[in-house]
Design a protein around this motif. Sequence first.
Motif, PDB file in Angstrom:
ATOM      1  N   GLU A  93     -23.928  27.652   2.213  1.00 29.50           N
ATOM      2  CA  GLU A  93     -23.474  26.899   1.046  1.00 29.50           C
ATOM      3  C   GLU A  93     -24.644  26.109   0.455  1.00 29.50           C
ATOM      4  O   GLU A  93     -25.421  25.492   1.184  1.00 29.50           O
ATOM      5  CB  GLU A  93     -22.341  25.952   1.442  1.00 29.50           C
ATOM      6  CG  GLU A  93     -21.684  25.263   0.264  1.00 29.50           C
ATOM      7  CD  GLU A  93     -20.496  24.409   0.665  1.00 29.50           C
ATOM      8  OE1 GLU A  93     -20.488  23.889   1.801  1.00 29.50           O
ATOM      9  OE2 GLU A  93     -19.555  24.268  -0.167  1.00 29.50           O
ATOM     10  N   TYR A 123     -10.220  38.600  -4.525  1.00 33.98           N
ATOM     11  CA  TYR A 123      -9.811  37.747  -3.416  1.00 33.98           C
ATOM     12  C   TYR A 123      -8.700  38.447  -2.641  1.00 33.98           C
ATOM     13  O   TYR A 123      -8.035  39.343  -3.191  1.00 33.98           O
ATOM     14  CB  TYR A 123      -9.354  36.391  -3.940  1.00 33.98           C
ATOM     15  CG  TYR A 123     -10.478  35.622  -4.618  1.00 33.98           C
ATOM     16  CD1 TYR A 123     -10.608  35.622  -6.010  1.00 33.98           C
ATOM     17  CD2 TYR A 123     -11.419  34.929  -3.869  1.00 33.98           C
ATOM     18  CE1 TYR A 123     -11.648  34.950  -6.624  1.00 33.98           C
ATOM     19  CE2 TYR A 123     -12.465  34.249  -4.479  1.00 33.98           C
ATOM     20  CZ  TYR A 123     -12.565  34.273  -5.858  1.00 33.98           C
ATOM     21  OH  TYR A 123     -13.600  33.607  -6.468  1.00 33.98           O
ATOM     22  N   TYR A 179     -17.563  30.942 -13.438  1.00 30.87           N
ATOM     23  CA  TYR A 179     -17.812  30.261 -12.164  1.00 30.87           C
ATOM     24  C   TYR A 179     -19.300  30.120 -11.840  1.00 30.87           C
ATOM     25  O   TYR A 179     -19.674  30.050 -10.683  1.00 30.87           O
ATOM     26  CB  TYR A 179     -17.104  30.987 -11.013  1.00 30.87           C
ATOM     27  CG  TYR A 179     -15.672  31.330 -11.310  1.00 30.87           C
ATOM     28  CD1 TYR A 179     -15.245  32.659 -11.309  1.00 30.87           C
ATOM     29  CD2 TYR A 179     -14.740  30.354 -11.617  1.00 30.87           C
ATOM     30  CE1 TYR A 179     -13.926  32.978 -11.589  1.00 30.87           C
ATOM     31  CE2 TYR A 179     -13.426  30.662 -11.898  1.00 30.87           C
ATOM     32  CZ  TYR A 179     -13.037  31.993 -11.885  1.00 30.87           C
ATOM     33  OH  TYR A 179     -11.724  32.314 -12.172  1.00 30.87           O
ATOM     34  N   LEU A 197     -20.976  28.445  -3.256  1.00 30.63           N
ATOM     35  CA  LEU A 197     -19.874  27.623  -2.755  1.00 30.63           C
ATOM     36  C   LEU A 197     -19.067  28.423  -1.735  1.00 30.63           C
ATOM     37  O   LEU A 197     -18.985  29.651  -1.838  1.00 30.63           O
ATOM     38  CB  LEU A 197     -18.949  27.219  -3.909  1.00 30.63           C
ATOM     39  CG  LEU A 197     -19.561  26.413  -5.048  1.00 30.63           C
ATOM     40  CD1 LEU A 197     -18.547  26.257  -6.183  1.00 30.63           C
ATOM     41  CD2 LEU A 197     -20.024  25.044  -4.539  1.00 30.63           C
ATOM     42  N   VAL A 198     -18.438  27.719  -0.802  1.00 27.20           N
ATOM     43  CA  VAL A 198     -17.590  28.411   0.175  1.00 27.20           C
ATOM     44  C   VAL A 198     -16.496  29.205  -0.548  1.00 27.20           C
ATOM     45  O   VAL A 198     -16.131  30.318  -0.134  1.00 27.20           O
ATOM     46  CB  VAL A 198     -16.968  27.401   1.157  1.00 27.20           C
ATOM     47  CG1 VAL A 198     -15.930  28.073   2.047  1.00 27.20           C
ATOM     48  CG2 VAL A 198     -18.066  26.754   2.002  1.00 27.20           C
ATOM     49  N   SER A 199     -16.009  28.669  -1.644  1.00 27.49           N
ATOM     50  CA  SER A 199     -14.941  29.334  -2.405  1.00 27.49           C
ATOM     51  C   SER A 199     -15.417  30.613  -3.093  1.00 27.49           C
ATOM     52  O   SER A 199     -14.588  31.373  -3.626  1.00 27.49           O
ATOM     53  CB  SER A 199     -14.358  28.379  -3.446  1.00 27.49           C
ATOM     54  OG  SER A 199     -15.366  27.890  -4.307  1.00 27.49           O
ATOM     55  N   ASP A 200     -16.717  30.879  -3.105  1.00 27.89           N
ATOM     56  CA  ASP A 200     -17.228  32.135  -3.660  1.00 27.89           C
ATOM     57  C   ASP A 200     -17.034  33.305  -2.695  1.00 27.89           C
ATOM     58  O   ASP A 200     -17.254  34.460  -3.062  1.00 27.89           O
ATOM     59  CB  ASP A 200     -18.724  32.025  -3.989  1.00 27.89           C
ATOM     60  CG  ASP A 200     -19.001  31.055  -5.125  1.00 27.89           C
ATOM     61  OD1 ASP A 200     -20.092  30.452  -5.126  1.00 27.89           O
ATOM     62  OD2 ASP A 200     -18.124  30.906  -6.005  1.00 27.89           O
ATOM     63  N   SER A 201     -16.652  33.022  -1.468  1.00 31.24           N
ATOM     64  CA  SER A 201     -16.449  34.074  -0.470  1.00 31.24           C
ATOM     65  C   SER A 201     -15.345  35.019  -0.939  1.00 31.24           C
ATOM     66  O   SER A 201     -14.200  34.610  -1.154  1.00 31.24           O
ATOM     67  CB  SER A 201     -16.076  33.462   0.881  1.00 31.24           C
ATOM     68  OG  SER A 201     -17.108  32.624   1.357  1.00 31.24           O
TER      69      SER A 201
END
Lengths: 114, 114
Positions: A15, A39, A61, A82-86
């Motif tokens: 991150e 996702y 994003y 970002l972790v949310s990009d995983s």
Amino acid sequence: AQSVAQPEDQVNVAEGNPLTVKCTYSVSGNPYLFWYVQYPNRGLQFLLKYITGDNLVKGSYGFEAEFNKSQTSFHLKKPSALVSDSALYFCAVRSSSGNTPLVFGKGTRLSVIA
Amino acid sequence: EAGVAQSPRYKIIEKRQSVAFWCNPISGHATLYWYQQILGQGPKLLIQFQNNGVVDDSQLPKDRFSAERLKGVDSTLKIQPAKLEDSAVYLCASHSLAYQETQYFGPGTRLLVL
């Protein structure tokens, strides 16, 4: 015939570090290039596209991609992950000449570690 | 703007049974696609409609798959009889008439054939 290569099945990044997801393509004529993100248990979400004009394309994003005609590449980048990009990322191409189908790569799984 | 709608979201059937999927594209989108996404692969085009006419069905296994878009809006995709290898996510996408436009995807129908 059109084709897309995503050479990495998995990309791991910490991150806050920059990330790159690679894509090369083969197409007759000029390409239309797309990046989508998927996702879990969701459909594909559009991130950005290159049709014509500036080689650096900015998308959703904070993602961007650079079209390189000589290397037939369209790598996806982000300055700070970002972790949310995983998620699973797909590159796709179609020819600008005629109504040809959109051809997808096999996808690259991005894992951003906190 | 409402997105592409698909139903059902999940379906489990036994081999040799039949199944149907439904898609409602974004309002005003003349072009509609059905894709098959097998686990670990990118989406593969099955069929493309423009209004109520078929543009490309070259990769549709016509001995068991059929699709229609009778009024140029909603579409159904049918499999009869299903095989084990049909287990996949079936994605519907749509875009406006211009073929360089972005395809927008629905959430998909996850099919498991036992």
